[in-house]
Design a protein around this motif. Structure first.
Motif, short mmCIF file in Angstrom:
data_model
loop_
_atom_site.label_atom_id
_atom_site.label_comp_id
_atom_site.label_asym_id
_atom_site.label_seq_id
_atom_site.Cartn_x
_atom_site.Cartn_y
_atom_site.Cartn_z
N SER A 184 0.81 -1.22 0.00
CA SER A 184 0.00 0.00 0.00
C SER A 184 0.84 1.27 0.00
O SER A 184 0.36 2.33 -0.41
N ILE A 185 2.10 1.17 0.44
CA ILE A 185 2.98 2.35 0.44
C ILE A 185 3.95 2.32 -0.75
O ILE A 185 4.92 3.07 -0.79
N GLY A 186 3.68 1.43 -1.70
CA GLY A 186 4.47 1.38 -2.93
C GLY A 186 5.67 0.47 -2.88
O GLY A 186 6.52 0.51 -3.78
N GLY A 187 5.77 -0.36 -1.86
CA GLY A 187 6.89 -1.28 -1.75
C GLY A 187 6.61 -2.61 -2.41
O GLY A 187 5.47 -2.91 -2.80
N LEU A 188 7.65 -3.41 -2.54
CA LEU A 188 7.53 -4.75 -3.13
C LEU A 188 7.98 -5.77 -2.09
O LEU A 188 9.17 -5.98 -1.89
N PRO A 189 7.03 -6.40 -1.38
CA PRO A 189 7.38 -7.40 -0.37
C PRO A 189 7.42 -8.80 -0.97
O PRO A 189 6.68 -9.13 -1.89
N VAL A 190 8.30 -9.62 -0.40
CA VAL A 190 8.40 -11.02 -0.80
C VAL A 190 8.44 -11.85 0.47
O VAL A 190 9.20 -11.55 1.39
N LYS A 191 7.61 -12.87 0.53
CA LYS A 191 7.62 -13.79 1.67
C LYS A 191 8.73 -14.79 1.42
O LYS A 191 8.74 -15.50 0.42
N PHE A 192 9.71 -14.83 2.31
CA PHE A 192 10.83 -15.75 2.16
C PHE A 192 10.46 -17.10 2.75
O PHE A 192 10.09 -17.19 3.92
N ASN A 193 10.53 -18.14 1.93
CA ASN A 193 10.27 -19.51 2.39
C ASN A 193 11.61 -20.21 2.55
O ASN A 193 12.31 -20.43 1.57
N ASN A 194 11.95 -20.54 3.76
CA ASN A 194 13.25 -21.12 4.06
C ASN A 194 13.20 -22.64 3.95
O ASN A 194 13.36 -23.36 4.92
N ILE A 195 12.98 -23.10 2.71
CA ILE A 195 12.84 -24.53 2.46
C ILE A 195 13.68 -24.89 1.24
O ILE A 195 13.77 -24.13 0.29
N GLY A 196 14.28 -26.05 1.26
CA GLY A 196 14.99 -26.54 0.08
C GLY A 196 16.50 -26.48 0.22
O GLY A 196 17.05 -26.04 1.23
N ILE A 197 17.18 -26.90 -0.84
CA ILE A 197 18.63 -27.02 -0.79
C ILE A 197 19.34 -25.66 -0.74
O ILE A 197 20.49 -25.58 -0.33
N TYR A 198 18.68 -24.60 -1.15
CA TYR A 198 19.30 -23.28 -1.12
C TYR A 198 18.86 -22.45 0.08
O TYR A 198 19.13 -21.26 0.16
N ALA A 199 18.19 -23.08 1.03
CA ALA A 199 17.69 -22.38 2.22
C ALA A 199 18.87 -21.89 3.07
O ALA A 199 19.93 -22.51 3.10
N LYS A 200 18.65 -20.79 3.74
CA LYS A 200 19.66 -20.23 4.65
C LYS A 200 18.96 -19.95 5.97
O LYS A 200 18.04 -19.14 6.04
N ALA A 201 19.39 -20.62 7.00
CA ALA A 201 18.77 -20.46 8.32
C ALA A 201 18.93 -19.03 8.82
O ALA A 201 19.97 -18.40 8.65
N GLY A 202 17.85 -18.51 9.40
CA GLY A 202 17.90 -17.19 10.01
C GLY A 202 17.41 -16.06 9.15
O GLY A 202 17.22 -14.95 9.64
N VAL A 203 17.19 -16.30 7.85
CA VAL A 203 16.72 -15.24 6.96
C VAL A 203 15.33 -14.79 7.40
O VAL A 203 14.47 -15.59 7.73
N SER A 204 15.13 -13.47 7.39
CA SER A 204 13.86 -12.88 7.84
C SER A 204 12.69 -13.35 6.99
O SER A 204 12.85 -13.69 5.82
N ASP A 205 11.50 -13.32 7.58
CA ASP A 205 10.29 -13.80 6.92
C ASP A 205 9.89 -12.97 5.71
O ASP A 205 9.42 -13.50 4.71
N ILE A 206 10.04 -11.65 5.81
CA ILE A 206 9.64 -10.77 4.72
C ILE A 206 10.85 -9.97 4.27
O ILE A 206 11.52 -9.31 5.07
N LEU A 207 11.14 -10.04 2.98
CA LEU A 207 12.18 -9.24 2.35
C LEU A 207 11.46 -8.28 1.42
O LEU A 207 10.52 -8.67 0.73
N ALA A 208 11.89 -7.03 1.41
CA ALA A 208 11.17 -6.04 0.61
C ALA A 208 12.11 -4.98 0.07
O ALA A 208 13.19 -4.74 0.62
N CYS A 209 11.65 -4.35 -1.00
CA CYS A 209 12.29 -3.15 -1.51
C CYS A 209 11.27 -2.03 -1.35
O CYS A 209 10.15 -2.13 -1.87
N ILE A 210 11.64 -1.02 -0.58
CA ILE A 210 10.75 0.10 -0.32
C ILE A 210 11.52 1.38 -0.62
O ILE A 210 12.54 1.66 0.01
#
Length: 94
Positions: free
Chosen positions: A17-43
């Motif tokens: 709503s404020i013009g940002g681009l959010p992405v829900k990070f799913n920490n699953i699979g062979i390229y997963a990285k433990a500790g990565v935040s749930d939401i990554l965004a460009c605002i």
């Protein structure tokens, strides 16, 4: 009782709503990285990472390390357990 998923969805809708681009990070699979935040965004051209917790919960050490790492290289990262926290933190940035 508030679910973490509901908080995440409200945050993602707010970022859109404020013009940002959010992405829900799913920490699953062979390229997963433990500790990565749930939401990554460009605002407004800035990288933002948000770790979302249910009220009463706190980030793990790995999640804290990710938040600190993002902040140390010029991004903006934090954790929140409600939408108002996110709005308040983003006011600090913008």
């Amino acid at each position: 009782m508030t679910k973490e998923q509901d908080i995440q969805e409200s945050i993602m809708h707010y970022i859109q709503s404020i013009g940002g681009l959010p992405v829900k990070f799913n920490n699953i699979g062979i390229y997963a990285k433990a500790g990565v935040s749930d939401i990554l965004a460009c605002i407004k051209g800035r990288f933002v990472a948000i770790e979302v917790k249910k009220p009463g919960n706190k980030p793990s050490k790995l999640q804290e390390n990710f938040i600190n790492g993002v902040n140390s290289i010029g991004g903006f990262a934090f954790w929140a357990d409600n939408l108002q926290d996110v709005k308040d933190k983003l006011k600090e940035l913008f």
